[in-house]
Motif scaffolding. Structure first.
Motif, PDB file in Angstrom:
ATOM      1  N   HIS A  26       0.384  -1.314  -0.154  1.00  0.00           N
ATOM      2  CA  HIS A  26       0.060  -0.192   0.080  1.00  0.00           C
ATOM      3  C   HIS A  26       0.675   1.174   0.096  1.00  0.00           C
ATOM      4  CE1 HIS A  26      -2.704  -2.343   2.131  1.00  0.00           C
ATOM      5  NE2 HIS A  26      -3.441  -2.673   0.570  1.00  0.00           N
ATOM      6  N   ALA A  27       2.486   1.574   0.563  1.00  0.00           N
ATOM      7  CA  ALA A  27       3.108   2.352   0.229  1.00  0.00           C
ATOM      8  C   ALA A  27       3.233   3.306  -1.172  1.00  0.00           C
ATOM      9  CB  ALA A  27       4.369   1.741   0.522  1.00  0.00           C
ATOM     10  N   PRO A  28       3.406   4.104  -1.180  1.00  0.00           N
ATOM     11  CA  PRO A  28       3.520   4.450  -2.676  1.00  0.00           C
ATOM     12  C   PRO A  28       4.642   4.562  -3.311  1.00  0.00           C
ATOM     13  CG  PRO A  28       3.519   6.547  -1.156  1.00  0.00           C
ATOM     14  CD  PRO A  28       3.352   5.247  -0.432  1.00  0.00           C
ATOM     15  N   PRO A  29       5.717   4.167  -3.781  1.00  0.00           N
ATOM     16  CA  PRO A  29       6.515   4.068  -4.685  1.00  0.00           C
ATOM     17  C   PRO A  29       7.813   4.616  -4.294  1.00  0.00           C
ATOM     18  CG  PRO A  29       5.221   3.537  -7.183  1.00  0.00           C
ATOM     19  CD  PRO A  29       4.085   4.444  -5.580  1.00  0.00           C
ATOM     20  N   GLY A  30       8.529   4.085  -3.788  1.00  0.00           N
ATOM     21  CA  GLY A  30      10.046   4.909  -2.872  1.00  0.00           C
ATOM     22  C   GLY A  30       9.428   5.497  -2.092  1.00  0.00           C
ATOM     23  N   GLY A  31       8.579   5.451  -1.898  1.00  0.00           N
ATOM     24  CA  GLY A  31       8.433   6.084  -0.284  1.00  0.00           C
ATOM     25  C   GLY A  31       7.551   5.060   1.474  1.00  0.00           C
ATOM     26  N   LEU A  32       8.509   4.656   0.924  1.00  0.00           N
ATOM     27  CA  LEU A  32       8.619   2.734   2.033  1.00  0.00           C
ATOM     28  C   LEU A  32       9.005   4.345   3.395  1.00  0.00           C
ATOM     29  CD1 LEU A  32       9.683   0.089   0.495  1.00  0.00           C
ATOM     30  CD2 LEU A  32       7.853  -0.149   1.585  1.00  0.00           C
ATOM     31  N   SER A  33       9.840   4.812   3.702  1.00  0.00           N
ATOM     32  CA  SER A  33      10.295   4.871   5.181  1.00  0.00           C
ATOM     33  C   SER A  33       8.781   6.207   5.489  1.00  0.00           C
ATOM     34  CB  SER A  33      11.365   5.414   5.267  1.00  0.00           C
ATOM     35  OG  SER A  33      12.335   4.792   4.949  1.00  0.00           O
ATOM     36  N   ASP A  34       8.197   6.967   4.314  1.00  0.00           N
ATOM     37  CA  ASP A  34       7.238   7.981   5.045  1.00  0.00           C
ATOM     38  C   ASP A  34       6.040   7.003   5.257  1.00  0.00           C
ATOM     39  OD1 ASP A  34       8.818  10.180   3.984  1.00  0.00           O
ATOM     40  OD2 ASP A  34       8.345  10.412   2.177  1.00  0.00           O
ATOM     41  N   TRP A  35       5.639   6.434   4.344  1.00  0.00           N
ATOM     42  CA  TRP A  35       4.288   5.234   4.687  1.00  0.00           C
ATOM     43  C   TRP A  35       4.788   4.291   5.996  1.00  0.00           C
ATOM     44  CZ3 TRP A  35       4.355   0.113   5.453  1.00  0.00           C
ATOM     45  CH2 TRP A  35       2.892  -0.301   5.301  1.00  0.00           C
ATOM     46  N   LEU A  36       5.942   4.266   6.016  1.00  0.00           N
ATOM     47  CA  LEU A  36       5.968   3.515   8.010  1.00  0.00           C
ATOM     48  C   LEU A  36       6.035   4.318   8.974  1.00  0.00           C
ATOM     49  CD1 LEU A  36       5.785   0.292   9.220  1.00  0.00           C
ATOM     50  CD2 LEU A  36       8.313   1.182   8.980  1.00  0.00           C
ATOM     51  N   ALA A  37       6.526   5.675   8.504  1.00  0.00           N
ATOM     52  CA  ALA A  37       6.320   6.392   9.832  1.00  0.00           C
ATOM     53  C   ALA A  37       4.955   6.571  10.063  1.00  0.00           C
ATOM     54  CB  ALA A  37       7.094   7.599   9.783  1.00  0.00           C
ATOM     55  N   GLY A  38       4.171   7.063   9.032  1.00  0.00           N
ATOM     56  CA  GLY A  38       3.345   7.591   8.713  1.00  0.00           C
ATOM     57  C   GLY A  38       2.083   7.162   9.638  1.00  0.00           C
ATOM     58  N   ARG A  39       2.029   5.810   9.162  1.00  0.00           N
ATOM     59  CA  ARG A  39       1.053   4.034  10.108  1.00  0.00           C
ATOM     60  C   ARG A  39       1.823   4.508  10.993  1.00  0.00           C
ATOM     61  NH1 ARG A  39      -1.824   0.802   6.657  1.00  0.00           N
ATOM     62  NH2 ARG A  39      -2.106   0.404   9.101  1.00  0.00           N
ATOM     63  N   VAL A  72      12.902   0.804   7.996  1.00  0.00           N
ATOM     64  CA  VAL A  72      12.448   0.441   9.188  1.00  0.00           C
ATOM     65  C   VAL A  72      13.107   1.350  10.390  1.00  0.00           C
ATOM     66  CG1 VAL A  72      12.009  -0.518  11.118  1.00  0.00           C
ATOM     67  CG2 VAL A  72      11.897  -1.390   8.539  1.00  0.00           C
ATOM     68  N   THR A  73      14.754   1.892  10.585  1.00  0.00           N
ATOM     69  CA  THR A  73      14.908   2.755  10.509  1.00  0.00           C
ATOM     70  C   THR A  73      15.314   4.368  10.699  1.00  0.00           C
ATOM     71  OG1 THR A  73      17.388   1.255  11.018  1.00  0.00           O
ATOM     72  CG2 THR A  73      17.522   3.171  11.613  1.00  0.00           C
ATOM     73  N   GLU A  74      14.787   4.167   9.355  1.00  0.00           N
ATOM     74  CA  GLU A  74      14.136   5.916   8.757  1.00  0.00           C
ATOM     75  C   GLU A  74      13.093   6.080   9.858  1.00  0.00           C
ATOM     76  OE1 GLU A  74      14.820   9.455   7.715  1.00  0.00           O
ATOM     77  OE2 GLU A  74      16.278   7.996   7.251  1.00  0.00           O
ATOM     78  N   ALA A  75      12.089   5.610   9.294  1.00  0.00           N
ATOM     79  CA  ALA A  75      11.048   5.087   9.650  1.00  0.00           C
ATOM     80  C   ALA A  75      11.135   5.936  11.220  1.00  0.00           C
ATOM     81  CB  ALA A  75       9.923   4.634   9.202  1.00  0.00           C
ATOM     82  N   TYR A  76      11.697   5.082  11.995  1.00  0.00           N
ATOM     83  CA  TYR A  76      11.703   5.606  13.308  1.00  0.00           C
ATOM     84  C   TYR A  76      12.765   6.641  13.671  1.00  0.00           C
ATOM     85  CZ  TYR A  76      10.111   0.510  14.925  1.00  0.00           C
ATOM     86  OH  TYR A  76       9.862  -0.752  15.319  1.00  0.00           O
TER      87      TYR A  76
END
Length: 93
Positions: A26-39, A72-76
């Motif tokens: 469900h994450a936008p392409p290239g935006g996994l860290s942003d998506w995870l941090a938002g969730r 995950v590290t970037e999101a945290y």
């Protein structure tokens, strides 16, 4: 139970991504860290992540989501920078 203090419940979240039903598809392409941090930010805001609970280790969550540990590290880190979570070294995040 928390082994260090038998009278208090263990607040660790050890079930990987299952505890929030995270799906990187469900994450936008290239935006996994942003998506995870938002969730994670949304889960904190709506109470699904209670104050004082411990997030999964970066390696465990990355393996569960099948993403790099860096995501995950970037999101945290973004959540730490925002003041949403606190890293406690070996005691967890």
């Amino acid at each position: 139970m928390n082994r260090s203090n038998p009278g208090e419940p263990d607040r660790s979240i050890t079930r990987g991504s299952d505890f929030l039903q995270l799906d990187p598809a469900h994450a936008p392409p290239g935006g996994l860290s942003d998506w995870l941090a938002g969730r994670l930010r949304a889960a904190i805001a709506d109470g699904r992540l209670p104050v004082g609970s411990r997030l999964p280790a970066t390696r465990a969550l990355a393996a569960d989501l099948r993403v790099s540990r860096g995501v995950v590290t970037e999101a945290y880190q973004r959540l730490v920078d925002d003041g949403h979570i606190a890293g406690r070294g070996r005691a967890g995040t």
